[in-house]
Design a protein around this motif. Structure first.
Motif, PDB file in Angstrom:
ATOM      1  N   PHE A   1      80.702  40.857 -19.161  1.00 27.14           N
ATOM      2  CA  PHE A   1      81.860  41.551 -18.646  1.00 27.14           C
ATOM      3  C   PHE A   1      82.874  41.788 -19.756  1.00 27.14           C
ATOM      4  O   PHE A   1      82.937  41.017 -20.738  1.00 27.14           O
ATOM      5  CB  PHE A   1      82.563  40.686 -17.580  1.00 27.14           C
ATOM      6  CG  PHE A   1      81.793  40.490 -16.320  1.00 27.14           C
ATOM      7  CD1 PHE A   1      80.938  39.405 -16.171  1.00 27.14           C
ATOM      8  CD2 PHE A   1      81.936  41.358 -15.254  1.00 27.14           C
ATOM      9  CE1 PHE A   1      80.236  39.205 -14.996  1.00 27.14           C
ATOM     10  CE2 PHE A   1      81.244  41.166 -14.062  1.00 27.14           C
ATOM     11  CZ  PHE A   1      80.392  40.090 -13.947  1.00 27.14           C
ATOM     12  N   GLY A   2      83.711  42.814 -19.554  1.00 26.57           N
ATOM     13  CA  GLY A   2      84.889  42.956 -20.381  1.00 26.57           C
ATOM     14  C   GLY A   2      85.953  41.956 -19.939  1.00 26.57           C
ATOM     15  O   GLY A   2      85.802  41.287 -18.914  1.00 26.57           O
ATOM     16  N   GLY A   3      87.012  41.862 -20.734  1.00 24.03           N
ATOM     17  CA  GLY A   3      88.060  40.897 -20.450  1.00 24.03           C
ATOM     18  C   GLY A   3      89.013  41.299 -19.338  1.00 24.03           C
ATOM     19  O   GLY A   3      89.832  40.486 -18.901  1.00 24.03           O
TER      20      GLY A   3
ATOM     21  N   TYR B   1      87.368  45.117 -14.060  1.00 23.18           N
ATOM     22  CA  TYR B   1      86.413  44.627 -15.047  1.00 23.18           C
ATOM     23  C   TYR B   1      85.244  45.598 -15.185  1.00 23.18           C
ATOM     24  O   TYR B   1      84.734  46.084 -14.177  1.00 23.18           O
ATOM     25  CB  TYR B   1      85.833  43.273 -14.634  1.00 23.18           C
ATOM     26  CG  TYR B   1      86.835  42.144 -14.594  1.00 23.18           C
ATOM     27  CD1 TYR B   1      87.451  41.780 -13.405  1.00 23.18           C
ATOM     28  CD2 TYR B   1      87.131  41.420 -15.742  1.00 23.18           C
ATOM     29  CE1 TYR B   1      88.366  40.736 -13.363  1.00 23.18           C
ATOM     30  CE2 TYR B   1      88.044  40.363 -15.712  1.00 23.18           C
ATOM     31  CZ  TYR B   1      88.658  40.042 -14.513  1.00 23.18           C
ATOM     32  OH  TYR B   1      89.560  39.002 -14.482  1.00 23.18           O
ATOM     33  N   CYS B   2      84.821  45.837 -16.428  1.00 25.65           N
ATOM     34  CA  CYS B   2      83.556  46.529 -16.641  1.00 25.65           C
ATOM     35  C   CYS B   2      82.476  45.484 -16.925  1.00 25.65           C
ATOM     36  O   CYS B   2      82.774  44.353 -17.340  1.00 25.65           O
ATOM     37  CB  CYS B   2      83.642  47.543 -17.766  1.00 25.65           C
ATOM     38  SG  CYS B   2      84.071  46.875 -19.397  1.00 25.65           S
ATOM     39  N   GLN B   3      81.234  45.844 -16.668  1.00 25.49           N
ATOM     40  CA  GLN B   3      80.090  44.950 -16.857  1.00 25.49           C
ATOM     41  C   GLN B   3      78.906  45.768 -17.356  1.00 25.49           C
ATOM     42  O   GLN B   3      78.652  46.861 -16.844  1.00 25.49           O
ATOM     43  CB  GLN B   3      79.707  44.284 -15.534  1.00 25.49           C
ATOM     44  CG  GLN B   3      78.450  43.434 -15.580  1.00 25.49           C
ATOM     45  CD  GLN B   3      77.518  43.676 -14.395  1.00 25.49           C
ATOM     46  OE1 GLN B   3      77.910  44.272 -13.387  1.00 25.49           O
ATOM     47  NE2 GLN B   3      76.281  43.213 -14.512  1.00 25.49           N
ATOM     48  N   GLN B   4      78.203  45.246 -18.349  1.00 30.21           N
ATOM     49  CA  GLN B   4      76.986  45.922 -18.784  1.00 30.21           C
ATOM     50  C   GLN B   4      75.773  45.177 -18.242  1.00 30.21           C
ATOM     51  O   GLN B   4      75.775  43.931 -18.145  1.00 30.21           O
ATOM     52  CB  GLN B   4      76.913  46.039 -20.314  1.00 30.21           C
ATOM     53  CG  GLN B   4      76.704  44.739 -21.066  1.00 30.21           C
ATOM     54  CD  GLN B   4      75.245  44.268 -21.132  1.00 30.21           C
ATOM     55  OE1 GLN B   4      74.308  45.054 -20.977  1.00 30.21           O
ATOM     56  NE2 GLN B   4      75.047  42.975 -21.353  1.00 30.21           N
ATOM     57  N   TYR B   5      74.740  45.938 -17.875  1.00 31.27           N
ATOM     58  CA  TYR B   5      73.516  45.307 -17.402  1.00 31.27           C
ATOM     59  C   TYR B   5      72.301  45.938 -18.067  1.00 31.27           C
ATOM     60  O   TYR B   5      71.212  46.016 -17.485  1.00 31.27           O
ATOM     61  CB  TYR B   5      73.428  45.349 -15.868  1.00 31.27           C
ATOM     62  CG  TYR B   5      73.605  46.701 -15.217  1.00 31.27           C
ATOM     63  CD1 TYR B   5      74.889  47.195 -14.960  1.00 31.27           C
ATOM     64  CD2 TYR B   5      72.521  47.462 -14.823  1.00 31.27           C
ATOM     65  CE1 TYR B   5      75.068  48.418 -14.350  1.00 31.27           C
ATOM     66  CE2 TYR B   5      72.686  48.688 -14.200  1.00 31.27           C
ATOM     67  CZ  TYR B   5      73.978  49.157 -13.976  1.00 31.27           C
ATOM     68  OH  TYR B   5      74.147  50.378 -13.350  1.00 31.27           O
TER      69      TYR B   5
END
Lengths: 119, 108
Positions: B99-101, B87-91
């Motif tokens: 998060f991505g799917g 998973y990718c996550q932006q902060y």
């Protein structure tokens, strides 16, 4: 070593509330945010919000505003997430996670707590 | 809310081969992206933060790159322990953190 230990699985009726606790050890509890993330069965990760254990300040995702309350007890290094007015689609594994030095990256995770909402 | 889109949903790779996972943000998130690995029945594990900085204990075969809206996680020479969901996550913009799917890396 850093550890986050969560409370056990719960089964709740629709409309009820659930509290999940997260006991931290191995670091200074008030030095790092505690985040809550949930994962429905077979689905991806969803951030619910976080608490600053030092100040008690919270920030909730809009989706959960009015239904979620995050709190902490610094005397026992424990954070708690309460979700009210449960619906069947709240069935999920709920994780607590420590925010890293940047606050918003999850560097340590609890083991997860399965909350099942069923009539 | 920033939407993170991961591709492909499933990646079939043979052990020893390279895996390249993509993550696209709906608007610029600078370099504020993290990557996590999750195995069945386990909590996620932090791999990468700041788009390219490895977390403690993460092997050098795992690398992250990108900035703005396009990000990549590369696993060179896949090992058996690398087959998992990522998973990718932006902060960069919050709340919420998003998060991505997810991308499932499976054995070919």
């Amino acid at each position: 070593q850093v550890q986050l230990v969560q409370s056990g699985a719960e089964v709740k009726r629709p409309g009820a509330s659930v509290k999940v606790s997260c006991k931290a050890s191995g670091y200074t509890f008030t030095g790092y945010y505690i985040h809550w993330v949930r994962q429905a069965p077979g689905q991806g990760l969803e951030s619910m919000g976080w608490i600053n254990p030092n100040s008690g300040g919270t920030n909730y995702a809009q989706k959960f505003q009015g239904r979620v309350t995050m709190s902490r007890d610094t005397s026992i290094s424990t954070a708690t997430m309460e979700l009210s007015w449960l619906k069947s689609d709240d069935t999920a594994v709920y994780y607590c996670a420590r925010g890293s030095d940047s606050n918003y990256v999850y560097d340590y995770w609890g083991q997860g707590t399965l909350v099942t909402v069923s009539s | 809310e920033i939407v993170m889109t991961q591709s492909p949903a499933t990646l079939s790779v043979s052990p020893g081969e390279r895996a390249t996972l993509s993550c696209r943000a709906s608007q610029s998130v600078s370099s504020n992206v993290a990557w996590y690995q999750q195995k069945p029945g386990q909590a996620p594990r932090l791999l990468i933060y700041g788009a390219s900085t490895r977390a403690t204990g993460i092997p050098g075969r795992i690398t992250g790159s990108g900035s703005g809206t396009e990000f990549t996680l590369t696993i060179s020479s896949l090992q058996s322990e690398d087959f998992a969901v990522y998973y990718c996550q932006q902060y960069n913009n919050w709340p919420p953190l998003t998060f991505g799917g997810g991308t499932k890396v499976e054995i070919k």
